[in-house]
Scaffold this active site. Structure first.
Site, mmCIF file in Angstrom:
data_model
loop_
_atom_site.group_PDB
_atom_site.id
_atom_site.type_symbol
_atom_site.label_atom_id
_atom_site.label_comp_id
_atom_site.label_asym_id
_atom_site.label_seq_id
_atom_site.Cartn_x
_atom_site.Cartn_y
_atom_site.Cartn_z
ATOM 1 N N GLU A 243 -8.783 -14.131 -1.907
ATOM 2 C CA GLU A 243 -7.970 -14.207 -0.818
ATOM 3 C C GLU A 243 -8.897 -15.440 0.030
ATOM 4 O OE1 GLU A 243 -6.293 -11.270 1.411
ATOM 5 O OE2 GLU A 243 -6.890 -12.057 3.251
ATOM 6 N N HIS B 271 0.792 -1.296 -0.129
ATOM 7 C CA HIS B 271 -0.105 0.025 0.058
ATOM 8 C C HIS B 271 0.806 1.128 0.037
ATOM 9 C CE1 HIS B 271 -2.364 -2.958 2.263
ATOM 10 N NE2 HIS B 271 -3.674 -2.330 1.800
ATOM 11 N N ASP C 94 2.344 1.848 3.350
ATOM 12 C CA ASP C 94 3.448 0.845 3.984
ATOM 13 C C ASP C 94 4.669 1.497 3.634
ATOM 14 O OD1 ASP C 94 1.017 -0.750 4.209
ATOM 15 O OD2 ASP C 94 1.407 -1.765 2.489
ATOM 16 N N GLU D 166 -10.747 -7.178 -4.926
ATOM 17 C CA GLU D 166 -10.279 -7.986 -3.929
ATOM 18 C C GLU D 166 -11.664 -8.228 -3.049
ATOM 19 O OE1 GLU D 166 -6.395 -8.075 -1.984
ATOM 20 O OE2 GLU D 166 -7.404 -8.857 0.071
ATOM 21 N N ASP E 202 -0.671 -12.512 1.781
ATOM 22 C CA ASP E 202 -1.078 -11.615 2.576
ATOM 23 C C ASP E 202 -1.171 -12.320 3.836
ATOM 24 O OD1 ASP E 202 -2.484 -9.685 3.515
ATOM 25 O OD2 ASP E 202 -4.019 -9.281 2.080
ATOM 26 N N ASP F 218 -5.643 -14.087 8.864
ATOM 27 C CA ASP F 218 -4.529 -14.166 7.834
ATOM 28 C C ASP F 218 -3.244 -14.753 8.222
ATOM 29 O OD1 ASP F 218 -5.751 -12.202 6.198
ATOM 30 O OD2 ASP F 218 -4.891 -10.513 7.199
ATOM 31 N N ASP G 103 -4.522 -13.766 -3.118
ATOM 32 C CA ASP G 103 -3.982 -13.649 -1.961
ATOM 33 C C ASP G 103 -3.846 -14.947 -1.059
ATOM 34 O OD1 ASP G 103 -3.192 -10.943 -2.405
ATOM 35 O OD2 ASP G 103 -4.391 -9.953 -0.752
ATOM 36 N N HIS H 45 -10.816 -14.212 3.066
ATOM 37 C CA HIS H 45 -11.804 -13.732 2.798
ATOM 38 C C HIS H 45 -13.015 -14.556 2.141
ATOM 39 C CE1 HIS H 45 -9.364 -9.843 1.907
ATOM 40 N NE2 HIS H 45 -9.256 -10.404 3.191
HETATM 41 C C1 XLS Z 1 -7.366 -6.958 3.929
HETATM 42 C C2 XLS Z 1 -6.916 -7.337 2.516
HETATM 43 C C3 XLS Z 1 -5.803 -6.254 2.178
HETATM 44 C C4 XLS Z 1 -5.721 -6.040 0.899
HETATM 45 C C5 XLS Z 1 -4.773 -5.116 0.198
HETATM 46 O O1 XLS Z 1 -8.253 -7.755 4.627
HETATM 47 O O2 XLS Z 1 -6.804 -8.543 2.498
HETATM 48 O O3 XLS Z 1 -4.815 -6.745 3.063
HETATM 49 O O4 XLS Z 1 -4.951 -7.244 0.106
HETATM 50 O O5 XLS Z 1 -5.504 -4.039 0.577
HETATM 51 NI NI NI Z 2 -5.507 -9.187 0.570
HETATM 52 NI NI NI Z 3 -7.258 -9.866 4.124
#
Ligand code: XLS
Ligand code: NI
Ligand code: NI
Length: 438
Positions: free
Chosen positions: A269, A102, A105, A233, A340, A310, A297, A272
Site C-alpha cells: 500500500e 473485512h 464490514d 500487508e 484502500d 488514505d 492497495d 504504508h
Molecule cells: C490499514 C490497512 C487495512 C488493510 C486491510 O491501514 O490498509 O485497511 O488493507 O485490513
Molecule cells: Ni490496506
Molecule cells: Ni492503510
C-alpha cells in the site's frame, strides 16, 4: 437489479481525454488492449467495503459528515443486506470487477462468536447471489482483528492467549467465507500486531506466536481446499507505535525466518510504504526481487501529514512508477489494484465516491499506458543493462558465476591499478526521459 441507491448516476462511460464530463473516464477504457492484455485485465480494480461503505467521515476531532441516504442508522443484518446491494450497484456503475472486505464490514459482530458467524453466513449468501448476478468478484477477504477491545494488545501477538484463540477462530471463519465467495486472495494486515511500548513487550515470544498463527492459517487453507493467494500487508506504525510487518523487507525476513515464504506474497500500500520512509516503488521492487509481489492497495498519503490519510491516487508520476515495476515483474495475477482509499471529510456527498474512484482509475490507466510506452521505447531498460555491462563478461562474469574469491580478486585489483571505467549515473537525463512520456 433495481438501480436505486445512486439514482442520478448511470454507468460511467469512457469518453476519452477530450471529454469534460466529470462522470466519465478520460483514460480508463476497460476493453482497450495495452501490450498483450486489456486494461481491465492489467489493472483489476477493486472497491473496498470499509472506507467506501462503512466509513462515516469522522476524524480525531469530529464526528462523521458523509451523507449516505441508504443507511438507516443501525448495524443490523437487514442493513448489511441492503448495503451489499449498494456495493454491487456502485461497482457495476463504476465498472470495477472486484471488491474487498473485512468480516465485520459486511456483517455486524454479534454478542457471541457463534452469533457473529451466523450474521456473516446470512450476508455471505446475499453477496454470493449478487456476485453471480453481476459477475463482480471478491479480490480478497480479511478479518478485522483491531477494532474490538478484546484486541487491545493485538491478536496473534497479544500477551493474552485467549485473544489469540479468539482471533484464530475469527480468521478461520473469514478464510472459509472468502473461499465460499471464490475470493482470489486473503489478506493479513496486522492491525495491532506490534507494540505501544517495549517496557511491557516480549518481542521474541510475540513474533513466534505470529509465525505459529500464520502456519495454522496455511494449514486450514489447505484443509478446506482454498486456492486463493495469502498476502501480508506491510505497515510500519498506526495504530501501534511499531508494527512487526513494518515494510516489505521486514515482512520477507519474517516469512523466511518462519518458513512461510512459499505460502505468502505481499499486498503493498502506497501510504504504508511512505510511512515507512520508502516510496511505493521501492517496496514493490523489494517484493518483486523476492518473487513476492502480489497485490496493491492503491492510495496515497500527504507528505505534509504524518499519518495514513488514505487519499485516492491522482499523481501520474506515482502511478507510472507503480506500473513500471508491476509490468517489469509480469503484472498482477491473483492481485488487483484495490482502492484502500477514502474521500475527504469535506467530500460528503455520494457522488464524491464516484469522482474519487474515477480519478484513481484514470490515473492508473495513464500510468499503465505511460509505463508500457516507456518499456516499448526501450531506452530506460537499455540504459540499465548497459550500466551493469561490466558483469556480462570478464571479471564481473567470473564473480557472478562464483569462480573467484578474495585472493583472485586481489590479484586482479593489483594488476588493475585503479578503477577508471565508471560511467555517469545520468539521473537527470533519465528523469527527463520519463517526462518525455508523461
Ligand atoms: C490499514 C490497512 C487495512 C488493510 C486491510 O491501514 O490498509 O485497511 O488493507 O485490513
Ligand atoms: Ni490496506
Ligand atoms: Ni492503510
Amino acid at each position: 437489479m433495481p438501480s436505486s441507491f445512486f439514482p442520478n448516476i448511470s454507468r460511467i462511460p469512457f469518453e476519452g481525454p477530450d471529454s469534460k464530463n466529470p462522470l466519465a473516464f478520460k483514460h480508463y477504457n476497460a476493453g482497450e488492449v495495452v501490450g498483450r492484455k486489456t486494461m481491465r485485465e492489467h489493472l483489476r480494480f477493486s472497491v473496498v467495503y470499509w472506507h467506501t461503505l462503512r466509513g462515516v467521515g469522522a476524524d480525531m476531532f469530529g464526528v462523521g459528515t458523509w451523507q449516505r441516504p441508504w443507511e438507516d442508522g443501525s448495524n443490523s443484518v437487514a442493513m448489511a443486506m441492503k448495503r451489499a446491494r449498494v456495493m454491487f450497484e456502485f461497482c457495476e456503475k463504476l465498472g470495477a470487477p472486484f471488491y474487498a472486505f473485512h468480516d465485520r464490514d459486511v456483517a455486524p459482530e454479534g454478542r457471541t462468536l457463534a452469533e457473529s458467524n451466523r450474521n456473516l453466513d446470512r450476508v455471505v449468501r446475499e453477496l454470493k447471489t449478487l456476485q453471480n448476478d453481476t459477475g463482480i468478484g471478491l479480490l480478497w477477504g480479511t478479518a478485522c482483528l483491531f477494532a474490538h477491545p478484546r484486541y487491545m494488545h493485538g491478536a496473534a501477538t497479544s500477551c493474552n492467549a485467549d485473544a489469540f484463540a479468539y482471533a484464530a477462530a475469527q480468521v478461520k471463519k473469514a478464510i472459509e467465507v472468502t473461499h465460499e465467495l471464490r475470493g482470489a486472495g486473503y489478506v493479513f494486515w496486522g492491525g495491532r500486531e506490534g507494540y505501544a511500548t517495549l517496557l511491557n513487550t516480549d518481542m521474541e515470544r510475540e513474533l513466534d506466536h505470529l509465525g505459529a498463527f500464520l502456519h495454522m492459517a496455511v494449514e486450514h487453507k489447505k484443509r478446506i481446499g482454498f486456492r486463493g493467494q495469502f498476502y501480508i500487508e506491510p505497515k510500519p506504525k498506526e495504530p501501534t507505535k511499531h508494527q512487526y510487518d513494518s515494510d516489505a523487507a521486514a515482512c520477507l525476513n519474517f516469512l523466511r525466518d518462519y518458513d512461510l515464504l512459499r505460502d505468502f506474497k505481499l499486498n503493498l500500500e502506497t501510504n504504508h510504504a511512505t510511512l515507512a520512509g520508502h516510496t511505493m516503488q521501492h517496496d514493490l521492487e523489494v517484493a518483486g526481487a523476492a518473487g513476492a509481489l502480489g497485490s496493491i492497495d492503491a492510495n496515497t498519503g500527504d507528505m505534509l501529514l504524518g499519518w495514513d490519510t488514505d487519499q485516492f491516487p491522482t499523481d501520474v508520476y506515482l502511478t507510472t512508477q507503480i506500473m513500471l515495476t508491476l509490468l517489469k515483474y509480469g503484472g498482477l495475477k491473483t492481485g488487483g489494484t484495490n482502492f484502500d482509499a477514502k474521500v475527504r471529510r469535506e467530500s460528503f456527498e455520494p457522488v464524491d465516491l464516484f469522482h474519487a474512484h474515477i480519478g484513481g482509475m484514470d490515473a492508473f490507466a495513464r500510468g499503465l499506458k505511460i509505463a508500457h510506452a516507456i518499456r516499448q521505447d526501450g531506452r530506460l531498460d537499455q540504459f540499465i543493462r548497459q550500466r551493469y555491462s561490466s558483469w556480462d563478461s570478464g571479471i564481473g562474469d567470473k564473480i557472478e558465476k562464483g569462480k573467484v574469491g578474495f585472493r583472485e580478486l586481489e590479484d586482479y585489483a593489483l594488476k588493475l591499478g585503479e578503477v577508471t571505467t565508471n560511467q555517469s549515473g545520468r539521473q537527470e537525463y533519465l528523469e527527463n526521459l520519463i517526462n518525455e512520456f508523461i
